[in-house]
Write a protein that holds these residues in place. Sequence first.
Motif, PDB file in Angstrom:
ATOM      1  N   LEU A 181     177.556  -6.475 -35.714  1.00  0.00           N
ATOM      2  CA  LEU A 181     178.393  -5.338 -35.333  1.00  0.00           C
ATOM      3  C   LEU A 181     179.661  -5.321 -36.181  1.00  0.00           C
ATOM      4  CD1 LEU A 181     178.914  -2.935 -33.477  1.00  0.00           C
ATOM      5  CD2 LEU A 181     179.984  -4.500 -31.874  1.00  0.00           C
ATOM      6  N   LEU A 182     180.147  -6.504 -36.536  1.00  0.00           N
ATOM      7  CA  LEU A 182     181.346  -6.571 -37.390  1.00  0.00           C
ATOM      8  C   LEU A 182     181.098  -5.892 -38.735  1.00  0.00           C
ATOM      9  CD1 LEU A 182     184.259  -7.601 -37.763  1.00  0.00           C
ATOM     10  CD2 LEU A 182     183.293  -9.719 -38.672  1.00  0.00           C
ATOM     11  N   ASP A 183     179.884  -6.059 -39.293  1.00  0.00           N
ATOM     12  CA  ASP A 183     179.548  -5.383 -40.546  1.00  0.00           C
ATOM     13  C   ASP A 183     179.637  -3.867 -40.371  1.00  0.00           C
ATOM     14  OD1 ASP A 183     178.940  -7.841 -41.804  1.00  0.00           O
ATOM     15  OD2 ASP A 183     176.950  -7.822 -40.902  1.00  0.00           O
ATOM     16  N   ALA A 184     179.136  -3.397 -39.239  1.00  0.00           N
ATOM     17  CA  ALA A 184     179.179  -1.950 -38.966  1.00  0.00           C
ATOM     18  C   ALA A 184     180.625  -1.464 -38.863  1.00  0.00           C
ATOM     19  CB  ALA A 184     178.418  -1.645 -37.679  1.00  0.00           C
ATOM     20  N   LEU A 185     181.466  -2.266 -38.203  1.00  0.00           N
ATOM     21  CA  LEU A 185     182.880  -1.876 -38.086  1.00  0.00           C
ATOM     22  C   LEU A 185     183.554  -1.900 -39.463  1.00  0.00           C
ATOM     23  CD1 LEU A 185     183.801  -3.806 -34.821  1.00  0.00           C
ATOM     24  CD2 LEU A 185     183.716  -1.319 -35.092  1.00  0.00           C
TER      25      LEU A 185
END
Lengths: 136, 219
Positions: free
Chosen positions: B20-24
């Motif tokens: 999810l951090l990559d998406a953010l």
Amino acid sequence: MAQRTQRRARRTQDFGSLYKGREGQWSWIAHRVTGVAIILFLFAHVVDTALVGWGPDAYNKVVRVYQNPIVGLLELGLVAAVIYHALNGLRIMVIDFWPKASDWNRQLIYGTTGVFLAGMLPITIIMLKHILKEHF
Amino acid sequence: MKPEPWWDEFTIEAEPTDRLLDALHYVKWYKDGTLALRRSCAHGICGSDAMLINGRNALACKVLVKEVAPKVTVEPIRGLPVLKDLIVDMEPFFEGYKAILPFLINADDPPDRERLQSPEDRARFDDTTKCILCAACTTSCPIFWGDEQYIGPAAIVNAHRFIFDSRDQGAEERLEILSDQSGVFRCRTTFNCTEACPRGIKVTKAIQEVKRAVMFRRF
């Protein structure tokens, strides 16, 4: 404790989303709701028993309200609240004093809820039967 | 500047195994550069990127896209003042941490070599050494949201780490601090903290052990 700077709690209504806690959070909410419901009944109960000080007539007149079918349903709710609060309270005490119980919290919650539902089944039938017989 | 909080929506493409951090990051780098969030190691050990993900606290770097796709809602952690977007003021959290004296207290003369401890004594507080101070537990706690003085689960976990350490002599002092009305007995055992901990610490169990240590002075 050392004085800490005031933390201004955020108003949850600003965001409106519900924290999706699991069984523990819901049993905590149910414990609070039933606790408040019981204390509210106790206030009314203190008033209705105190009426005996004004003589049997005043007492009987007010207590007759309890025979109303809607109040009968409220009484069923009261019994449910007391039983849930008592059973869940026992679970909390087990968690407090038996170290290993913390590992089994979810199972304990399912257990107390199961006992609660099993107990409420006959109680509901008996009380509803009584209400129906009295009024219909 | 918008004085009231608001929601924003982004549609992006991501691999199921992305975090999810990559998406953010994608949102911040390609969609809206103003998006503010904390992250550092991105591998679940620095404790910077705890956030409220689909209604539950977790580290954005430990949640995979496939666990939350196709739609994920991300909010800042609760109970601490929001500074911007996903960034909250962590100072009240760290004040609670500092209040429990999170360091070894031992008045004896230092030994020539290290202070020895048996494997059993070390195991006594092993679970609570894993804390990374991400605040996922403290900000999942309904008592912490509502009680502005409650010290919170993370501070108690870190007190536990020293109270049950055989080399430490500050237990009495810490228990005195934690027996305060804003201390350990605010805990109502909702277990939200235990569910939220990204390190798998049995937080509520540790809090319960500290409660019993306060009551029976046994540690």
